[in-house]
Motif scaffolding. Structure first.
Motif, PDB file in Angstrom:
ATOM      1  N   GLY A 109     -14.841 -40.426   4.785  1.00 59.13           N
ATOM      2  CA  GLY A 109     -13.704 -39.590   5.048  1.00 59.13           C
ATOM      3  C   GLY A 109     -13.308 -39.034   3.628  1.00 59.13           C
ATOM      4  N   HIS A 110     -13.000 -37.824   3.529  1.00 54.78           N
ATOM      5  CA  HIS A 110     -12.452 -37.222   2.290  1.00 54.78           C
ATOM      6  C   HIS A 110     -11.706 -35.942   2.507  1.00 54.78           C
ATOM      7  CE1 HIS A 110     -16.527 -35.634   2.657  1.00 54.78           C
ATOM      8  NE2 HIS A 110     -16.075 -34.344   2.151  1.00 54.78           N
ATOM      9  N   ILE A 111     -11.038 -35.558   1.531  1.00 54.95           N
ATOM     10  CA  ILE A 111     -10.301 -34.172   1.577  1.00 54.95           C
ATOM     11  C   ILE A 111     -11.101 -33.043   1.457  1.00 54.95           C
ATOM     12  CG2 ILE A 111      -8.568 -32.702   0.258  1.00 54.95           C
ATOM     13  CD1 ILE A 111      -7.372 -35.328   1.801  1.00 54.95           C
ATOM     14  N   GLU A 112     -11.404 -32.040   2.176  1.00 55.88           N
ATOM     15  CA  GLU A 112     -12.312 -31.056   1.970  1.00 55.88           C
ATOM     16  C   GLU A 112     -12.218 -30.346   0.585  1.00 55.88           C
ATOM     17  OE1 GLU A 112     -13.234 -26.643   3.944  1.00 55.88           O
ATOM     18  OE2 GLU A 112     -12.159 -28.174   5.187  1.00 55.88           O
ATOM     19  N   GLY A 113     -13.254 -30.155  -0.081  1.00 55.71           N
ATOM     20  CA  GLY A 113     -13.224 -29.607  -1.233  1.00 55.71           C
ATOM     21  C   GLY A 113     -13.097 -30.635  -2.683  1.00 55.71           C
ATOM     22  N   ALA A 114     -12.978 -31.838  -2.177  1.00 57.26           N
ATOM     23  CA  ALA A 114     -12.825 -32.788  -3.267  1.00 57.26           C
ATOM     24  C   ALA A 114     -14.187 -33.081  -3.830  1.00 57.26           C
ATOM     25  CB  ALA A 114     -12.425 -34.435  -2.667  1.00 57.26           C
ATOM     26  N   VAL A 115     -14.250 -33.388  -5.282  1.00 56.99           N
ATOM     27  CA  VAL A 115     -15.399 -34.007  -5.697  1.00 56.99           C
ATOM     28  C   VAL A 115     -15.590 -35.429  -5.873  1.00 56.99           C
ATOM     29  CG1 VAL A 115     -16.638 -33.556  -8.045  1.00 56.99           C
ATOM     30  CG2 VAL A 115     -15.348 -31.621  -7.195  1.00 56.99           C
ATOM     31  N   ASN A 116     -16.734 -36.085  -5.728  1.00 58.47           N
ATOM     32  CA  ASN A 116     -16.609 -37.336  -5.740  1.00 58.47           C
ATOM     33  C   ASN A 116     -17.573 -37.922  -6.906  1.00 58.47           C
ATOM     34  OD1 ASN A 116     -18.675 -39.873  -3.972  1.00 58.47           O
ATOM     35  ND2 ASN A 116     -16.585 -40.001  -4.623  1.00 58.47           N
ATOM     36  N   ILE A 117     -16.790 -38.565  -7.897  1.00 56.28           N
ATOM     37  CA  ILE A 117     -17.542 -39.093  -8.781  1.00 56.28           C
ATOM     38  C   ILE A 117     -16.968 -40.635  -9.035  1.00 56.28           C
ATOM     39  CG2 ILE A 117     -17.759 -39.307 -11.337  1.00 56.28           C
ATOM     40  CD1 ILE A 117     -17.637 -36.276 -11.446  1.00 56.28           C
ATOM     41  N   PRO A 118     -17.691 -41.786  -8.354  1.00 56.10           N
ATOM     42  CA  PRO A 118     -17.277 -43.012  -8.426  1.00 56.10           C
ATOM     43  C   PRO A 118     -16.627 -43.249  -9.872  1.00 56.10           C
ATOM     44  CG  PRO A 118     -19.396 -42.810  -7.244  1.00 56.10           C
ATOM     45  CD  PRO A 118     -18.890 -41.485  -8.026  1.00 56.10           C
ATOM     46  N   VAL A 119     -15.651 -44.192 -10.031  1.00 62.05           N
ATOM     47  CA  VAL A 119     -14.949 -44.710 -11.070  1.00 62.05           C
ATOM     48  C   VAL A 119     -15.902 -45.104 -12.095  1.00 62.05           C
ATOM     49  CG1 VAL A 119     -14.089 -47.035 -10.205  1.00 62.05           C
ATOM     50  CG2 VAL A 119     -12.900 -45.659 -11.942  1.00 62.05           C
ATOM     51  N   ASN A 120     -16.713 -45.900 -11.642  1.00 66.56           N
ATOM     52  CA  ASN A 120     -17.832 -46.483 -12.429  1.00 66.56           C
ATOM     53  C   ASN A 120     -18.786 -45.621 -13.259  1.00 66.56           C
ATOM     54  OD1 ASN A 120     -16.754 -49.185 -11.965  1.00 66.56           O
ATOM     55  ND2 ASN A 120     -18.239 -49.439 -10.473  1.00 66.56           N
ATOM     56  N   ASP A 121     -18.766 -44.441 -12.740  1.00 65.48           N
ATOM     57  CA  ASP A 121     -19.652 -43.175 -13.201  1.00 65.48           C
ATOM     58  C   ASP A 121     -18.999 -42.199 -14.089  1.00 65.48           C
ATOM     59  OD1 ASP A 121     -21.770 -44.229 -12.043  1.00 65.48           O
ATOM     60  OD2 ASP A 121     -21.561 -43.174 -10.171  1.00 65.48           O
ATOM     61  N   VAL A 122     -17.513 -42.302 -14.149  1.00 66.95           N
ATOM     62  CA  VAL A 122     -16.800 -41.501 -14.649  1.00 66.95           C
ATOM     63  C   VAL A 122     -17.079 -41.314 -16.218  1.00 66.95           C
ATOM     64  CG1 VAL A 122     -14.151 -40.811 -15.523  1.00 66.95           C
ATOM     65  CG2 VAL A 122     -14.563 -41.469 -13.085  1.00 66.95           C
ATOM     66  N   GLN A 123     -17.313 -42.262 -16.800  1.00 66.07           N
ATOM     67  CA  GLN A 123     -17.591 -42.181 -18.434  1.00 66.07           C
ATOM     68  C   GLN A 123     -18.696 -41.272 -18.400  1.00 66.07           C
ATOM     69  OE1 GLN A 123     -16.371 -45.862 -20.096  1.00 66.07           O
ATOM     70  NE2 GLN A 123     -15.404 -44.877 -21.633  1.00 66.07           N
ATOM     71  N   ARG A 124     -19.657 -41.745 -17.678  1.00 64.94           N
ATOM     72  CA  ARG A 124     -20.993 -41.224 -17.986  1.00 64.94           C
ATOM     73  C   ARG A 124     -21.150 -39.861 -17.690  1.00 64.94           C
ATOM     74  NH1 ARG A 124     -24.978 -40.876 -14.341  1.00 64.94           N
ATOM     75  NH2 ARG A 124     -23.857 -42.097 -12.730  1.00 64.94           N
ATOM     76  N   ARG A 125     -20.465 -39.417 -16.485  1.00 63.21           N
ATOM     77  CA  ARG A 125     -20.472 -37.916 -15.951  1.00 63.21           C
ATOM     78  C   ARG A 125     -19.196 -37.147 -16.553  1.00 63.21           C
ATOM     79  NH1 ARG A 125     -21.515 -38.687  -9.583  1.00 63.21           N
ATOM     80  NH2 ARG A 125     -21.474 -36.481  -9.980  1.00 63.21           N
ATOM     81  N   MET A 126     -18.756 -37.516 -17.810  1.00 58.72           N
ATOM     82  CA  MET A 126     -17.219 -36.884 -18.209  1.00 58.72           C
ATOM     83  C   MET A 126     -17.575 -35.496 -18.440  1.00 58.72           C
ATOM     84  SD  MET A 126     -14.249 -37.370 -18.728  1.00 58.72           S
ATOM     85  CE  MET A 126     -14.337 -39.389 -18.983  1.00 58.72           C
ATOM     86  N   ASP A 127     -18.814 -35.093 -18.760  1.00 60.58           N
ATOM     87  CA  ASP A 127     -18.965 -33.571 -18.784  1.00 60.58           C
ATOM     88  C   ASP A 127     -18.721 -32.694 -17.671  1.00 60.58           C
ATOM     89  OD1 ASP A 127     -19.613 -33.563 -21.517  1.00 60.58           O
ATOM     90  OD2 ASP A 127     -21.716 -33.581 -21.135  1.00 60.58           O
ATOM     91  N   GLU A 128     -19.001 -33.208 -16.420  1.00 66.09           N
ATOM     92  CA  GLU A 128     -18.720 -32.931 -15.118  1.00 66.09           C
ATOM     93  C   GLU A 128     -17.186 -32.886 -14.984  1.00 66.09           C
ATOM     94  OE1 GLU A 128     -21.444 -34.177 -11.752  1.00 66.09           O
ATOM     95  OE2 GLU A 128     -22.388 -35.265 -13.319  1.00 66.09           O
ATOM     96  N   VAL A 129     -16.677 -33.984 -15.251  1.00 63.33           N
ATOM     97  CA  VAL A 129     -15.314 -34.092 -14.997  1.00 63.33           C
ATOM     98  C   VAL A 129     -14.315 -32.916 -15.811  1.00 63.33           C
ATOM     99  CG1 VAL A 129     -13.245 -35.632 -15.359  1.00 63.33           C
ATOM    100  CG2 VAL A 129     -15.203 -36.599 -14.359  1.00 63.33           C
ATOM    101  N   LYS A 130     -14.871 -32.864 -17.114  1.00 67.78           N
ATOM    102  CA  LYS A 130     -14.010 -31.819 -17.733  1.00 67.78           C
ATOM    103  C   LYS A 130     -14.277 -30.527 -17.265  1.00 67.78           C
ATOM    104  CE  LYS A 130     -13.535 -34.181 -22.084  1.00 67.78           C
ATOM    105  NZ  LYS A 130     -14.496 -34.198 -23.850  1.00 67.78           N
ATOM    106  N   LYS A 131     -15.483 -30.318 -16.553  1.00 66.54           N
ATOM    107  CA  LYS A 131     -15.669 -28.837 -16.155  1.00 66.54           C
ATOM    108  C   LYS A 131     -14.804 -28.491 -15.011  1.00 66.54           C
ATOM    109  CE  LYS A 131     -20.407 -28.180 -17.602  1.00 66.54           C
ATOM    110  NZ  LYS A 131     -21.891 -28.197 -17.268  1.00 66.54           N
ATOM    111  N   LEU A 132     -14.080 -29.498 -14.194  1.00 62.39           N
ATOM    112  CA  LEU A 132     -13.248 -29.509 -13.094  1.00 62.39           C
ATOM    113  C   LEU A 132     -12.061 -28.565 -13.623  1.00 62.39           C
ATOM    114  CD1 LEU A 132     -13.607 -32.877 -11.444  1.00 62.39           C
ATOM    115  CD2 LEU A 132     -14.660 -30.603 -10.734  1.00 62.39           C
ATOM    116  N   GLY A 133     -11.687 -28.858 -15.017  1.00 60.33           N
ATOM    117  CA  GLY A 133     -10.569 -28.460 -15.541  1.00 60.33           C
ATOM    118  C   GLY A 133      -9.281 -28.858 -15.518  1.00 60.33           C
ATOM    119  N   SER A 134      -8.109 -28.528 -15.970  1.00 56.55           N
ATOM    120  CA  SER A 134      -6.835 -29.052 -16.013  1.00 56.55           C
ATOM    121  C   SER A 134      -5.848 -28.053 -15.464  1.00 56.55           C
ATOM    122  CB  SER A 134      -6.745 -29.565 -17.539  1.00 56.55           C
ATOM    123  OG  SER A 134      -5.664 -29.918 -17.787  1.00 56.55           O
ATOM    124  N   PRO A 135      -4.837 -28.499 -14.909  1.00 60.19           N
ATOM    125  CA  PRO A 135      -4.687 -29.831 -14.300  1.00 60.19           C
ATOM    126  C   PRO A 135      -5.661 -30.493 -13.369  1.00 60.19           C
ATOM    127  CG  PRO A 135      -3.197 -28.434 -13.012  1.00 60.19           C
ATOM    128  CD  PRO A 135      -3.754 -27.629 -14.126  1.00 60.19           C
TER     129      PRO A 135
END
Length: 87
Positions: free
Chosen positions: A25-51
């Motif tokens: 179960g999750h919020i529609e439209g949410a992106v799933n990157i498990p916390v243990n993968d956040v550093q490795r996938r930081m480029d993807e995280v940054k592409k999500l933007g800010s805020p």
């Protein structure tokens, strides 16, 4: 801060729970990157933007992810706590 309103208005939502938890179960439209993968996938995280809003089951993992994301230079990151609070 009304995180639900921000999400409803299009602010990206990063769910840092495990893939299995996210698939249950999750919020529609949410992106799933498990916390243990956040550093490795930081480029993807940054592409999500800010805020960026981060959630998990209770807020603990979201807090860890928030700190990692901020350390990588993303300025506006919010820990919304448990994902179900955004329903």
């Amino acid at each position: 801060m009304n995180y639900r309103e921000l999400v409803n208005n299009g602010t990206p939502l990063l769910d840092v729970r495990s893939d299995a938890e996210f698939n249950e179960g999750h919020i529609e439209g949410a992106v799933n990157i498990p916390v243990n993968d956040v550093q490795r996938r930081m480029d993807e995280v940054k592409k999500l933007g800010s805020p960026l809003i981060v959630c998990c089951l209770s807020g603990g993992r979201a807090g860890v992810a928030k700190a990692l994301i901020e350390a990588a230079g993303v300025k506006e990151v919010y820990n919304a706590g448990g994902w179900e609070s955004l329903l």
